[in-house]
Write a protein that holds these residues in place. Sequence first.
Motif, mmCIF file in Angstrom:
data_model
loop_
_atom_site.group_PDB
_atom_site.id
_atom_site.type_symbol
_atom_site.label_atom_id
_atom_site.label_comp_id
_atom_site.label_asym_id
_atom_site.label_seq_id
_atom_site.Cartn_x
_atom_site.Cartn_y
_atom_site.Cartn_z
ATOM 1 N N LYS A 84 51.063 70.697 66.090
ATOM 2 C CA LYS A 84 51.556 71.663 67.078
ATOM 3 C C LYS A 84 51.514 73.085 66.517
ATOM 4 N N TYR A 85 51.796 73.215 65.255
ATOM 5 C CA TYR A 85 51.731 74.531 64.608
ATOM 6 C C TYR A 85 50.310 75.084 64.664
ATOM 7 N N VAL A 86 49.333 74.235 64.366
ATOM 8 C CA VAL A 86 47.937 74.663 64.408
ATOM 9 C C VAL A 86 47.526 74.976 65.842
ATOM 10 N N ALA A 87 47.957 74.128 66.790
ATOM 11 C CA ALA A 87 47.592 74.340 68.197
ATOM 12 C C ALA A 87 48.119 75.673 68.696
ATOM 13 N N ARG A 88 49.337 76.033 68.305
ATOM 14 C CA ARG A 88 49.863 77.340 68.714
ATOM 15 C C ARG A 88 49.052 78.465 68.086
ATOM 16 N N GLY A 89 48.484 78.196 66.929
ATOM 17 C CA GLY A 89 47.676 79.216 66.261
ATOM 18 C C GLY A 89 46.351 79.479 66.957
ATOM 19 N N ILE A 90 45.809 78.480 67.634
ATOM 20 C CA ILE A 90 44.527 78.679 68.312
ATOM 21 C C ILE A 90 44.688 78.883 69.817
#
Length: 521
Positions: A84-90
């Motif tokens: 989820k952290y990565v998804a928010r980043g992209i």
Amino acid sequence: MFEELLKAASQHGQVGSPATVPSEIAQCLPSAFSLQDILDELVGSDSQEKGDIKSLRALQACIDSDRLDRESCTQPEALERLAKYVARGISLGASPSGIDAAKVKIAAAQGELGLRILSDLGNNLNAHLGPDVLLPVTAYTNSSDPWTTPASPALASAILDRSLDTGGSRATFITSTVLTGFLRPLFVKSRPSTVTAAGRKAEFPEPASRYQSSLSGPPETETKPWKHGHRHAVAVFEWAVHAADAELLARHWHMYTPMLLTLLDEPAAPVKVRALSIFGAFWARCPPSLMARVGLADVFEQAIFPAVLDLPSLTPEDESVRILDAAYPALFQITGLAYPEGDIGEPVKQASFTDAQRKLLDKIIREGILVGYHHASEYIRVTELLCKKAQSIVNGMGILSDLIPMISSVATDPFGTKYPPALLAAIHLLQAIMRCCWPRITGYNTDIVKVLTICYLNIEDEDDYPQGAPSKEDVVSELAKSAEILSAIMKANGDNLSETMAPLIEKEPLLQNLFTPLKDD
């Protein structure tokens, strides 16, 4: 623990391809660390925090490293938090004017970087990627979008296919997360009056307001957030169409139609062209005759047909060609016309057309192609395209109509040699008519001879024939092939083309080169 890593990522995070970890960053990794260390030190405790390109580059180095304790990567909740952290980043998110052009290169690199991390989490660590993680991934599936890199679409598609390969997970994700949760709120204020909010045909549509000034209503930034604040919404919708199958569309077509008609109603050329392409994918995946049964076939026809009149000089030629090249195939799909462009072989028997389909085909010829040619005949690239589209209809239905005069005008134009592709398109259209409509050609023999002879003499008289394809030899070869076809048709009707051409060849010996194959008829 990761201070040096983050410092190195800040200095070198945008250097090199996202496919590899720069050595300057890799050498700053701790000697050993766990997944929990990554969550505590890199991700942090704020669930709303998202990674920038610096932190994603550091995270990539950690995930790729053999210093990571793999036994610590078995907790589903921890992997989900990281994903989820990565998804928010992209996530491309929203802004008043969409993505800042000055930052689009960084956004593209950050997107690819995040996709590679998500791919590693799913493939190597068996992380479960939920709907809120997959939603931002769908925005990277089309290489034509400025926020993608050449590698992004393949990465995004692979992530989605792997995560949505079970049972009804794909259908649920498309209908609930993408269409209902994300897209519907963005399109609800710009829905055309031809359909209801439920996606069905409006029995009493309000007067069209396509060109209504924004001064008489809310600004476009409010009514069309999909166009301004969430530019990636079109890419997400496009993926939702391509990812659907006939079964899904048979049950949930009404969830697609308001958004699709909204895009087709958009006057901006880039959106219109893309919408026509999306329509083609949607129609191809719909069960046969579904749109006709629910009454939306004519609604789509009314939405698309005006595009064939986006002609010069009101529309720039380059823009017009792009729109017409997308609009005619879309209309062909509605009619059930299956012939591919450029097929001038023996006609193949087509399935019978309904009265509505025949009526539309006739409308395409008379109100589309012929009107378009008479309005914009001086724009040679438009003329070339119209000849090619007319050829598709002739091959598919054997329609003769009023196309011979148009062909004659194009092929006998003394300036036609300045743009040989249009000449070749007109000749191919003539060949298609002769092959498909040969029983009715007799009355046009003289017109066809005129086309062949004048076109050939114009080419031979041209001192400055353009270089490139098609060459002079290519066009002359097609003219000779056309003469052979005409000769065969006349012979079948008891006539002889050689006898017809003899007086002309005697007056202009140069024509003998074109009609030489006919001397033994």
